[in-house]
Scaffold this motif. Sequence first.
Motif, PDB file in Angstrom:
ATOM      1  N   PHE A 221      66.689 -58.661  68.707  1.00 55.06           N
ATOM      2  CA  PHE A 221      66.430 -59.934  69.386  1.00 55.06           C
ATOM      3  C   PHE A 221      65.552 -60.821  68.513  1.00 55.06           C
ATOM      4  CE2 PHE A 221      63.558 -62.587  71.829  1.00 55.06           C
ATOM      5  CZ  PHE A 221      64.432 -63.320  72.616  1.00 55.06           C
ATOM      6  N   VAL A 222      64.487 -60.241  67.964  1.00 54.54           N
ATOM      7  CA  VAL A 222      63.579 -60.996  67.091  1.00 54.54           C
ATOM      8  C   VAL A 222      64.322 -61.506  65.868  1.00 54.54           C
ATOM      9  CG1 VAL A 222      61.517 -60.842  65.631  1.00 54.54           C
ATOM     10  CG2 VAL A 222      61.529 -59.739  67.865  1.00 54.54           C
ATOM     11  N   GLY A 223      65.117 -60.637  65.256  1.00 55.28           N
ATOM     12  CA  GLY A 223      65.879 -61.034  64.070  1.00 55.28           C
ATOM     13  C   GLY A 223      66.873 -62.143  64.364  1.00 55.28           C
ATOM     14  N   ALA A 224      67.546 -62.060  65.527  1.00 49.38           N
ATOM     15  CA  ALA A 224      68.510 -63.092  65.915  1.00 49.38           C
ATOM     16  C   ALA A 224      67.813 -64.426  66.137  1.00 49.38           C
ATOM     17  CB  ALA A 224      69.246 -62.664  67.185  1.00 49.38           C
ATOM     18  N   ALA A 225      66.648 -64.385  66.794  1.00 47.34           N
ATOM     19  CA  ALA A 225      65.892 -65.617  67.048  1.00 47.34           C
ATOM     20  C   ALA A 225      65.420 -66.248  65.750  1.00 47.34           C
ATOM     21  CB  ALA A 225      64.701 -65.319  67.962  1.00 47.34           C
ATOM     22  N   ILE A 226      64.874 -65.438  64.846  1.00 43.18           N
ATOM     23  CA  ILE A 226      64.372 -65.943  63.563  1.00 43.18           C
ATOM     24  C   ILE A 226      65.493 -66.572  62.744  1.00 43.18           C
ATOM     25  CG2 ILE A 226      63.435 -65.248  61.310  1.00 43.18           C
ATOM     26  CD1 ILE A 226      61.776 -63.134  62.775  1.00 43.18           C
ATOM     27  N   SER A 227      66.603 -65.867  62.623  1.00 45.05           N
ATOM     28  CA  SER A 227      67.713 -66.350  61.788  1.00 45.05           C
ATOM     29  C   SER A 227      68.315 -67.634  62.343  1.00 45.05           C
ATOM     30  CB  SER A 227      68.788 -65.271  61.658  1.00 45.05           C
ATOM     31  OG  SER A 227      69.296 -64.892  62.923  1.00 45.05           O
ATOM     32  N   ASN A 228      68.480 -67.716  63.656  1.00 45.28           N
ATOM     33  CA  ASN A 228      69.067 -68.916  64.260  1.00 45.28           C
ATOM     34  C   ASN A 228      68.108 -70.098  64.228  1.00 45.28           C
ATOM     35  OD1 ASN A 228      71.884 -68.539  65.728  1.00 45.28           O
ATOM     36  ND2 ASN A 228      70.795 -66.597  65.899  1.00 45.28           N
ATOM     37  N   MET A 229      66.816 -69.862  64.403  1.00 45.58           N
ATOM     38  CA  MET A 229      65.837 -70.944  64.333  1.00 45.58           C
ATOM     39  C   MET A 229      65.770 -71.510  62.917  1.00 45.58           C
ATOM     40  SD  MET A 229      62.854 -69.304  66.761  1.00 45.58           S
ATOM     41  CE  MET A 229      61.656 -70.631  66.589  1.00 45.58           C
ATOM     42  N   ALA A 230      65.809 -70.629  61.917  1.00 45.14           N
ATOM     43  CA  ALA A 230      65.769 -71.084  60.527  1.00 45.14           C
ATOM     44  C   ALA A 230      67.018 -71.894  60.187  1.00 45.14           C
ATOM     45  CB  ALA A 230      65.649 -69.878  59.590  1.00 45.14           C
TER      46      ALA A 230
ATOM     47  N   ILE B  34      76.959 -69.334  58.565  1.00 51.05           N
ATOM     48  CA  ILE B  34      76.769 -68.611  57.301  1.00 51.05           C
ATOM     49  C   ILE B  34      75.293 -68.259  57.099  1.00 51.05           C
ATOM     50  CG2 ILE B  34      76.890 -68.801  54.781  1.00 51.05           C
ATOM     51  CD1 ILE B  34      79.381 -70.613  55.196  1.00 51.05           C
ATOM     52  N   LEU B  35      74.421 -69.249  57.248  1.00 47.09           N
ATOM     53  CA  LEU B  35      72.985 -69.011  57.064  1.00 47.09           C
ATOM     54  C   LEU B  35      72.454 -67.994  58.071  1.00 47.09           C
ATOM     55  CD1 LEU B  35      71.615 -72.629  56.438  1.00 47.09           C
ATOM     56  CD2 LEU B  35      71.808 -70.769  54.766  1.00 47.09           C
ATOM     57  N   THR B  36      72.905 -68.138  59.325  1.00 48.83           N
ATOM     58  CA  THR B  36      72.419 -67.244  60.379  1.00 48.83           C
ATOM     59  C   THR B  36      72.727 -65.791  60.084  1.00 48.83           C
ATOM     60  OG1 THR B  36      72.548 -68.923  62.130  1.00 48.83           O
ATOM     61  CG2 THR B  36      72.648 -66.623  62.822  1.00 48.83           C
ATOM     62  N   PHE B  37      73.983 -65.501  59.741  1.00 47.40           N
ATOM     63  CA  PHE B  37      74.351 -64.103  59.512  1.00 47.40           C
ATOM     64  C   PHE B  37      73.756 -63.557  58.217  1.00 47.40           C
ATOM     65  CE2 PHE B  37      77.850 -64.913  62.603  1.00 47.40           C
ATOM     66  CZ  PHE B  37      77.535 -63.887  63.483  1.00 47.40           C
ATOM     67  N   LEU B  38      73.647 -64.396  57.186  1.00 45.60           N
ATOM     68  CA  LEU B  38      73.009 -63.934  55.945  1.00 45.60           C
ATOM     69  C   LEU B  38      71.542 -63.585  56.201  1.00 45.60           C
ATOM     70  CD1 LEU B  38      74.454 -66.393  53.247  1.00 45.60           C
ATOM     71  CD2 LEU B  38      75.053 -63.979  53.594  1.00 45.60           C
ATOM     72  N   ILE B  39      70.846 -64.453  56.940  1.00 52.78           N
ATOM     73  CA  ILE B  39      69.427 -64.204  57.247  1.00 52.78           C
ATOM     74  C   ILE B  39      69.296 -63.024  58.207  1.00 52.78           C
ATOM     75  CG2 ILE B  39      67.332 -65.162  58.285  1.00 52.78           C
ATOM     76  CD1 ILE B  39      68.316 -67.938  57.390  1.00 52.78           C
ATOM     77  N   PHE B  40      70.167 -62.996  59.226  1.00 50.25           N
ATOM     78  CA  PHE B  40      70.117 -61.929  60.226  1.00 50.25           C
ATOM     79  C   PHE B  40      70.293 -60.556  59.581  1.00 50.25           C
ATOM     80  CE2 PHE B  40      72.302 -59.951  64.155  1.00 50.25           C
ATOM     81  CZ  PHE B  40      71.085 -59.563  64.697  1.00 50.25           C
ATOM     82  N   GLU B  41      71.267 -60.441  58.687  1.00 52.02           N
ATOM     83  CA  GLU B  41      71.502 -59.158  58.018  1.00 52.02           C
ATOM     84  C   GLU B  41      70.311 -58.781  57.127  1.00 52.02           C
ATOM     85  OE1 GLU B  41      73.774 -57.208  58.860  1.00 52.02           O
ATOM     86  OE2 GLU B  41      75.757 -58.113  59.029  1.00 52.02           O
ATOM     87  N   ARG B  42      69.705 -59.803  56.492  1.00 55.47           N
ATOM     88  CA  ARG B  42      68.561 -59.525  55.631  1.00 55.47           C
ATOM     89  C   ARG B  42      67.346 -59.096  56.448  1.00 55.47           C
ATOM     90  NH1 ARG B  42      67.450 -57.457  50.871  1.00 55.47           N
ATOM     91  NH2 ARG B  42      65.338 -58.024  50.194  1.00 55.47           N
ATOM     92  N   VAL B  43      67.125 -59.757  57.578  1.00 59.70           N
ATOM     93  CA  VAL B  43      66.003 -59.394  58.454  1.00 59.70           C
ATOM     94  C   VAL B  43      66.195 -57.980  58.991  1.00 59.70           C
ATOM     95  CG1 VAL B  43      64.868 -59.910  60.655  1.00 59.70           C
ATOM     96  CG2 VAL B  43      65.434 -61.766  59.086  1.00 59.70           C
TER      97      VAL B  43
END
Length: 328
Positions: free
Chosen positions: A33-42, A310-319
């Motif tokens: 949940f935290v990772g999804a929120a961070i990636s989508n906000m960014a 694209i940004l969301t999933f790249l960040i989400f996977e990295r987080v």
Amino acid sequence: MASAPTTITVTPLEEKVAVVEQKIHNSQYALKFVGAAISNMASSAFCNPTDIIKVRQQLRTHAPGARGSSFLSVGVEMARTEGILSLTGGISASMLRELVYSGIRMGTYEYFKDTLHDVSQGALTREGLTLKIAAASIAATIGSALANPADLVKVRMQAYYPNGNPYRNLPHAFASIYQDGAQKAITAGASPIYGGLRALYRGVEATTIRGIVLSATQICSYDQIKQSMKKRGIMKEGVPLHFVASTFAGFFCSVTSNPVDVVKVRLMNDKTHQYKGAFDCIRQIMVNEGPFGFFKGFGMCWARLGTHTILTFLIFERVRYLFGIEAM
């Protein structure tokens, strides 16, 4: 008098291991949940200029192809007449929306996926689309409904006002919309509390439908494409695979969500109650603007949602990697 013998209960090692594994699994859901929120906000912060231009396009009710309706024209006009900072409009509401909406819809997707798989006793297979769509739909329904007030405030803050934006900041926008709804309810002889909440939840039907359509195509297509490409040995887990899968997912969800997005934006910004509801809005768009009216702002929707995906999933996977969680 002899004391009663003491009975010592020993928990089998397998049960202890199962309990520990369950606790770790549950903590991973919270981290997702935290990772999804961070990636989508960014991603939303980066894509906010395209988002506000898309909203402005969708609020224009003149015929398709009319001059000044292209995303470039709208963007240039905004920068010239309202200043370059106008492209950051509604970013605070956007961050709040992503925290609630995307944190839930993407962060709980795997929880519902695991739960539905267990409840069906494996009848819903992890390889099938049925399980993925069902999980994404449930997560999106909850996230969309809870985040509707923030979504509505974002649209209102991003709309164009000839006499200047009436909302000073996020709290003022929430308070103004709530008070306006409460006042109208008092005039109509209804409860002001209900009226205020109803004002914040205007367009919730379209918001929820859009959330389901978006998530079912975005999250599920990303998950399915990744799964298929790895299974066939085309690509291995890693950034290149994440990029390819998210690129396709971004296009698919842009096509499916744009019509619903147009209706949602029109309803949320309908302060004069021009539309009686979602179906009336659809009817009026079809009659007055034709079927292409539902695809107003598609170029900017794809630019925004495609980049965002694209940004969301790249960040989400990295987080997830940094949190020690396996890839999605």
